[in-house]
Design an enzyme around this catalytic site. Sequence first.
Site, mmCIF file in Angstrom:
data_model
loop_
_atom_site.group_PDB
_atom_site.id
_atom_site.type_symbol
_atom_site.label_atom_id
_atom_site.label_comp_id
_atom_site.label_asym_id
_atom_site.label_seq_id
_atom_site.Cartn_x
_atom_site.Cartn_y
_atom_site.Cartn_z
ATOM 1 N N HIS A 128 0.766 -1.228 -0.204
ATOM 2 C CA HIS A 128 0.115 0.014 0.023
ATOM 3 C C HIS A 128 0.804 1.258 -0.088
ATOM 4 O O HIS A 128 0.450 2.404 -0.504
ATOM 5 C CB HIS A 128 -1.107 0.136 1.087
ATOM 6 C CG HIS A 128 -0.306 0.179 2.597
ATOM 7 N ND1 HIS A 128 -0.260 -0.168 3.429
ATOM 8 C CD2 HIS A 128 -0.661 1.728 2.905
ATOM 9 C CE1 HIS A 128 0.006 0.286 4.489
ATOM 10 N NE2 HIS A 128 0.073 1.568 4.232
ATOM 11 N N ASP A 167 0.970 -7.636 2.431
ATOM 12 C CA ASP A 167 0.893 -6.224 2.089
ATOM 13 C C ASP A 167 2.453 -5.861 2.136
ATOM 14 O O ASP A 167 3.093 -5.015 2.886
ATOM 15 C CB ASP A 167 0.217 -5.286 3.297
ATOM 16 C CG ASP A 167 0.102 -3.965 2.992
ATOM 17 O OD1 ASP A 167 0.959 -3.471 2.041
ATOM 18 O OD2 ASP A 167 -0.562 -3.230 3.419
ATOM 19 N N SER A 182 3.912 2.450 8.463
ATOM 20 C CA SER A 182 3.560 1.511 7.364
ATOM 21 C C SER A 182 4.923 1.117 6.824
ATOM 22 O O SER A 182 5.886 2.059 6.352
ATOM 23 C CB SER A 182 2.664 1.997 6.383
ATOM 24 O OG SER A 182 1.378 2.026 6.761
HETATM 25 N N1 ASP Z 1 -1.796 1.149 7.661
HETATM 26 C C1 ASP Z 1 -1.675 2.259 8.175
HETATM 27 C C2 ASP Z 1 -1.065 3.448 7.428
HETATM 28 O O1 ASP Z 1 -1.783 3.512 6.200
HETATM 29 C C3 ASP Z 1 -0.406 2.262 9.519
HETATM 30 C C4 ASP Z 1 -0.802 2.723 10.492
HETATM 31 O O2 ASP Z 1 -1.500 3.690 10.657
HETATM 32 O O3 ASP Z 1 -0.597 1.947 11.467
HETATM 33 O O4 ASP Z 1 -0.200 4.352 7.589
#
Ligand code: ASP
Length: 724
Positions: free
Chosen positions: A92, A229, A660
Site C-alpha cells: 500500500h 502487504d 507502514s
Molecule cells: N495502515 C497504516 C497506514 O496507512 C499504518 C498505521 O497507521 O498503523 O499508515
Amino acid sequence: MIKRMIKTCHRAILFSLVLISGLLLFTGKLPADEGMWPLSELQRLNLQEKGLRMDPSLIYDPSKQSLLYAVVEVGATGSFISPDGLIITNHHVAFGSVVAASTPEKDYLKNGFLARTRAEEIPAAGRTARITESFQDVSARVLSAIKKNMSYADRTRAIEQQIKKIVAEAEKANPGKRAEVAEMFPGKTYWLFLYTVLRDIRLVYVPPLAIGNFGGEDDNWMWPRHTGDFTLMRAYVAPDGKPAEYSEKNVPYQPRTYLKVNPGGVREGDFVFLLGYPGRTYRHLPASYIAYEQNVRMPAVADWYEWQINLMEEMSKASREVALKHDSRIKGMANTMKNYRGKLAGLRRLNYLAQKRQEEAALQEFIQADPGRRATYGQVLPGLEKIYGDMGLEYPRVFVLENLRRSVILFQNAMTVLEAAIERQKPDLERNAAYMDRNFNQTRQRLALGLRTNFYLPTDIAIFKELLKRALALPEAQKIEALSRLAPSGGNLDEAVNNLFKSTRMANSDFIRSLWDKKPEEISQVDDAMLRLARDLYPEYKKIEENNRARKGQMDELQARLVDIRQEFLGKQFIPDANGTLRLTYGRVEGYEPRDAVYYRPFTTVRGIVEKTTGQEPFNTPPDLLRLISQKNFGRFINPDLDTIPVCLLYSTDTTGGNSGSPIIDADGRLVGVNFDRAWEATINDFTWSQRFSRSIGVDIRYVLWILQDLAGAGHLLEEIGIK
Ligand code: ASP
C-alpha cells in the site's frame, strides 16, 4: 483534591507495580510501553532489560554501521535488505507508483509484477528514498528569532524564516544532502535533520492485488488479517555513487547497512522493535483539541471522503482505464475514513474526552493553588479552548476552500501556477516552501504526475459542483463571494460549472508548462476561466494562511507551557509527539482482548486465507496461491508452533500512519516481518496508547519468503537477500 490526586497516583503506581511483577513472574519479561522514541532518547531506555539481545549501540551510533542506516523513508517507511539497495516496504505504500506504471494492457496493480533481471526493473514514479544521516538540537537558534512584542503572526513568520536559514546553511555545508528542521515540542524544541535522498527508485516485485491488498477495506484496520502487504523496490544512484534522477546508466545503491532476514521468524512472547517514520500523533494536546476533532473535523472529513469514494466508484465502472485513475485516490481516502471512524468509536468507548477534561480540571486546580503557577499557566487551558472553539466555528467555510484546492485537480493546478508566479518573485527564503528553488522542481513534477495518473474530468466537475453547493449553503457571514458570484441565485449551477471547465486549459500539461516562468502581470493576462477563479479566490487563501500563522504563534506559546506544567503535574518526562522523523518503538508479539470474552491470538495462517476466500474482490485469492496452500508443501518457512505458514502477526508496539513498511526486527537485529497496520482499537493511538489494546499488525517474513519462492518463482531475490 491534591491529596486525592496523590492517592490516586499512588494507587496507580502500586497497581502498575503489581501488574508488572505479575507479568514478570508469569513470563519473565517486562511488558511493552508507550513511546515512539527519537533515537537521541535511546539511552533513557534499557532495551536489553526489555529483551534486546544485541548491543544497543548497533541500533544508533553514527560512528558504527548502525541499523539506522538501513531504514528509509519512502512515503512511509522501508528498509534495505540487501547490499544492492533492495528495499522492502508495503504494497500500500508503493501503491501510487504501481498505479502509475499500470495500464489496462499491463495491469501490474491487478496482476502483480516481477523483474526477472535488474534490467527489467521499472521506475517507481514519484518515489524517493530518504536516509537519516544525522540530527542536532537547534532549539536555541530557532527560538532566538522571537523578539519581544512581536505579533503572533510575526512570531510564526520569524520562526519560519529562521528555520529556512538554518536549512539553507546546512545544505550549503553538506552538498548533496537535504536538511530539514523538525518541530519536536511546538514552541520549545527543534531538531535539524540531515538526509540523503535517493531519487531513482524502481519496482522489483509487486504481488497481485488479491494478495497485497487481500481483504481490502473490509479487513483494513482489523484483526484477524491475511494481507500480503509487501513490495520490493530498489534504489539506484549515479555510477559515482551520488544520488541522481533516473538514468539507464545508474547503478544499484550500496547501503552502509542492510537488515539480515531471519527466515525462522518470531514466536509468541518474543521481543520485537520497529524503526520507522511515524507521521503525527497528538498526545500532548488539550481536551479542547480532542473536542474539535471529535465533534467537528473528523466526522466532516469522514463523511466527505465517503461521498467522494462513492462518486469515484461509480465513475470507475466506465472502464479499467478510468478505474486506474481513481484507485489510488479511493485507497487513500478509504484508509483515512475508516481510521477516523475507528478513532471516533474508540473515543466514545473510552469516554476519552471526559477523561481528558477531568485530568485538566485537576491540572487547573493544581495551577490555581500557587500564585506563581497561576501567573505563568493560568490562561493556558482557557486560551487553547478559545482557539479550538474558534476553529470549530470557522470550519465549514475553511472546509470548502481547503477541499476545493485539495480535491479538484484543475483548480489545484490553477492555484499552483498562480502562486508560483507570485511567490517566485520573492527572494528564495521568503517564498512558501513549495516554490523555493530546492522544492520547485518537485512541485512541478508532482503536478504533472497527478494530472497523468489521477485526473478524470467528470470526477473533477462533480466534486467542484458539490463544493460549490456547500459554499452557497454557508451562513451569510461565511459566504465566499467569488464562489457566490459564479452561480448567482436563480442561475443554473450545472451550467455555470460546465462552462468553467469548458473554458480552462488546466488539464493540458504543455499549457501549464508554458506558464511556469511567467510573472504575475503576465498570468493575469492569460485568458483561462479556472485561473481567473484562482485569482479571485487567492485573497481568501492568503487570509487563511495569515490567520493560521497567527493562531500557530499563539498555540505554540500555550502548548509549550502546557507541556511544562503537565510534566510537573504528572511527574513525568514526555517524549515528543510523532512528527515524521525517525523513531524506535518496542514491544512483544502478543494477542489482546478486544471485547469481553474475546481473545485475539497473535498469528494468522494460510488457513485463514482459504476460509475468507469468496472468489469476489477483495477476497478473490489467486488460484495458484490456493493450490499451493492445499498442497501443504510449506518447507522451510513453516512456523513450528502452528505447523503451517503464518501470514500476519500482532505485537504491542506504539505505531501510527507512516510506520507502514517499518521493519519488524527481532532481539538480534534481524528482519522478521513488515509492519503495515494497526488493529481497530489501536486507531486511537494518535491520541492515547494502551498496553491493553494497542496492537500493530505486520506481515510475517515467512509468508513473504514463501510467496517469493513458491508463488513468484523469485529465487534470485531470495538469494540476494541471503536465503540460500
Ligand atoms: N495502515 C497504516 C497506514 O496507512 C499504518 C498505521 O497507521 O498503523 O499508515
